[in-house]
Design a protein around this motif. Structure first.
Motif, PDB file in Angstrom:
ATOM      1  N   GLY A 173      32.627  14.547  26.070  1.00 21.88           N
ATOM      2  CA  GLY A 173      32.190  14.904  27.408  1.00 21.88           C
ATOM      3  C   GLY A 173      30.702  15.121  27.531  1.00 21.88           C
ATOM      4  O   GLY A 173      30.188  15.370  28.629  1.00 21.88           O
ATOM      5  N   TYR A 174      29.995  14.988  26.405  1.00 21.49           N
ATOM      6  CA  TYR A 174      28.546  15.184  26.367  1.00 21.49           C
ATOM      7  C   TYR A 174      27.860  13.960  25.770  1.00 21.49           C
ATOM      8  O   TYR A 174      28.455  13.222  24.994  1.00 21.49           O
ATOM      9  CB  TYR A 174      28.184  16.395  25.506  1.00 21.49           C
ATOM     10  CG  TYR A 174      28.770  17.702  25.947  1.00 21.49           C
ATOM     11  CD1 TYR A 174      29.961  18.175  25.390  1.00 21.49           C
ATOM     12  CD2 TYR A 174      28.130  18.499  26.894  1.00 21.49           C
ATOM     13  CE1 TYR A 174      30.503  19.384  25.781  1.00 21.49           C
ATOM     14  CE2 TYR A 174      28.659  19.716  27.290  1.00 21.49           C
ATOM     15  CZ  TYR A 174      29.853  20.150  26.721  1.00 21.49           C
ATOM     16  OH  TYR A 174      30.381  21.359  27.105  1.00 21.49           O
ATOM     17  N   ARG A 215      26.946  14.499  37.549  1.00 19.15           N
ATOM     18  CA  ARG A 215      26.211  14.284  36.307  1.00 19.15           C
ATOM     19  C   ARG A 215      25.090  15.313  36.229  1.00 19.15           C
ATOM     20  O   ARG A 215      24.351  15.518  37.191  1.00 19.15           O
ATOM     21  CB  ARG A 215      25.633  12.881  36.249  1.00 19.15           C
ATOM     22  CG  ARG A 215      24.947  12.554  34.930  1.00 19.15           C
ATOM     23  CD  ARG A 215      24.408  11.130  34.900  1.00 19.15           C
ATOM     24  NE  ARG A 215      23.919  10.760  33.579  1.00 19.15           N
ATOM     25  CZ  ARG A 215      22.686  11.008  33.149  1.00 19.15           C
ATOM     26  NH1 ARG A 215      21.810  11.624  33.933  1.00 19.15           N
ATOM     27  NH2 ARG A 215      22.326  10.638  31.942  1.00 19.15           N
ATOM     28  N   ALA A 255      30.793  16.385  35.004  1.00 20.59           N
ATOM     29  CA  ALA A 255      31.041  17.778  34.662  1.00 20.59           C
ATOM     30  C   ALA A 255      32.443  18.232  35.071  1.00 20.59           C
ATOM     31  O   ALA A 255      32.979  17.827  36.117  1.00 20.59           O
ATOM     32  CB  ALA A 255      29.993  18.662  35.315  1.00 20.59           C
ATOM     33  N   SER A 309      23.293  15.675  28.309  1.00 15.28           N
ATOM     34  CA  SER A 309      23.857  15.244  29.582  1.00 15.28           C
ATOM     35  C   SER A 309      25.362  15.469  29.617  1.00 15.28           C
ATOM     36  O   SER A 309      26.045  15.267  28.610  1.00 15.28           O
ATOM     37  CB  SER A 309      23.569  13.765  29.829  1.00 15.28           C
ATOM     38  OG  SER A 309      22.198  13.539  30.017  1.00 15.28           O
ATOM     39  N   LEU A 310      25.829  15.872  30.771  1.00 14.86           N
ATOM     40  CA  LEU A 310      27.250  15.913  31.058  1.00 14.86           C
ATOM     41  C   LEU A 310      27.476  14.809  32.077  1.00 14.86           C
ATOM     42  O   LEU A 310      27.007  14.895  33.216  1.00 14.86           O
ATOM     43  CB  LEU A 310      27.646  17.268  31.649  1.00 14.86           C
ATOM     44  CG  LEU A 310      27.682  18.478  30.716  1.00 14.86           C
ATOM     45  CD1 LEU A 310      26.289  18.869  30.250  1.00 14.86           C
ATOM     46  CD2 LEU A 310      28.360  19.654  31.415  1.00 14.86           C
ATOM     47  N   TYR A 359      24.314  27.292  27.383  1.00 17.81           N
ATOM     48  CA  TYR A 359      23.899  26.224  26.479  1.00 17.81           C
ATOM     49  C   TYR A 359      22.558  26.572  25.842  1.00 17.81           C
ATOM     50  O   TYR A 359      21.608  26.956  26.534  1.00 17.81           O
ATOM     51  CB  TYR A 359      23.785  24.898  27.228  1.00 17.81           C
ATOM     52  CG  TYR A 359      25.117  24.346  27.634  1.00 17.81           C
ATOM     53  CD1 TYR A 359      25.745  24.780  28.802  1.00 17.81           C
ATOM     54  CD2 TYR A 359      25.787  23.420  26.835  1.00 17.81           C
ATOM     55  CE1 TYR A 359      26.995  24.298  29.160  1.00 17.81           C
ATOM     56  CE2 TYR A 359      27.027  22.931  27.193  1.00 17.81           C
ATOM     57  CZ  TYR A 359      27.622  23.378  28.355  1.00 17.81           C
ATOM     58  OH  TYR A 359      28.864  22.905  28.705  1.00 17.81           O
ATOM     59  N   GLN A 413      33.419  23.151  31.117  1.00 18.00           N
ATOM     60  CA  GLN A 413      32.092  23.026  30.532  1.00 18.00           C
ATOM     61  C   GLN A 413      31.156  24.129  31.029  1.00 18.00           C
ATOM     62  O   GLN A 413      29.973  24.149  30.683  1.00 18.00           O
ATOM     63  CB  GLN A 413      31.503  21.647  30.830  1.00 18.00           C
ATOM     64  CG  GLN A 413      32.234  20.539  30.077  1.00 18.00           C
ATOM     65  CD  GLN A 413      31.701  19.160  30.388  1.00 18.00           C
ATOM     66  OE1 GLN A 413      31.503  18.793  31.564  1.00 18.00           O
ATOM     67  NE2 GLN A 413      31.461  18.360  29.360  1.00 18.00           N
TER      68      GLN A 413
END
Lengths: 115, 113
Positions: A63-64, A18, A81, A77-78, A89, A85
């Motif tokens: 996924g986010y 995470r 992961a 937040s992921l 960003y 990804q």
């Protein structure tokens, strides 16, 4: 000092971990955005928030997740992961009213690598 | 749906020559069009925008862009390129009811001395 600050600048993590990317701004803007940049694909919108109680999905939100902790803070937040990804960003802000909302101010970016 | 296309991955120009970076758009209503620039290891910076009015829009660092409704284009131009203009340029669009900007893939501009 930068008006839009992203932390960390670089992060390497492993699949399944995470991860939280943070963004804070001193511009007093209502609107905040998270984009990811991939070579050859440009910028794609992940999430956006027009005020503290307003959170909206962008075109690639799977996924986010995000949290708007205050007007000045918007974190991404992921939850788990995965390698695709891996990207650069960007957090961005804009004013909430009138034509000023069209001008985005970007942070310097967070380079995330998922191994 | 709203989108922009930047047909050139890279544009090479000699310093002092005019430059053009191309962008075409697709929106369902009136377009709000933008150009942003990204220097190495930096976030994007706003260059200029077209909302309404004159088709020729002037922006930062001597750049301008021409809105052409019939050709659905919004090309970025500069009369005399500088080496320091070398960067990645993004076109972006929003329609009148859209919630956020859609960016193109970007065009890398290389200005050689």
């Amino acid at each position: 000092d930068a008006d839009v600050t992203q932390t960390p600048r670089n992060r390497i993590t492993k699949t399944g971990k995470r991860i939280m990317l943070e963004c804070s701004q001193t511009k007093g803007h209502d609107r905040m955005y998270w984009y990811r940049q991939d070579p050859g694909l440009g910028l794609r919108l992940i999430y956006y928030s027009f005020d503290v109680k307003d959170i909206n999905k962008g075109e690639i939100s799977d996924g986010y997740s995000v949290s708007r902790q205050a007007q000045a803070k918007f974190s991404l937040s992921l939850e788990s992961a995965i390698p695709n990804q891996t990207a650069l960003y960007f957090c961005a802000t804009s004013a909430g009213q009138g034509l000023k909302k069209e001008k985005l101010f970007f942070g310097s970016g967070t380079q995330l690598s998922v191994l | 749906a709203q989108s922009v296309a930047q047909p050139e991955d890279q544009v090479n120009v000699a310093e002092g020559n005019p430059l053009t970076v191309k962008c075409t758009y697709s929106v369902s209503g009136n377009p709000y069009l933008f150009w942003y620039v990204q220097y190495p290891n930096r976030g994007l910076q706003f260059l200029l925008k077209y909302i309404t009015g004159d088709n020729l829009v002037k922006g930062s660092y001597g750049f301008e862009a021409e809105f052409n409704k019939s050709q659905t284009s919004f090309h970025l131009k500069k009369p005399s390129a500088l080496v320091s203009d070398s960067a990645l340029y993004f076109c972006a669009v929003r329609d009148g009811s859209g919630y956020a900007l859609n960016f193109g893939k970007g065009t890398s501009l290389l200005v050689t001395p």
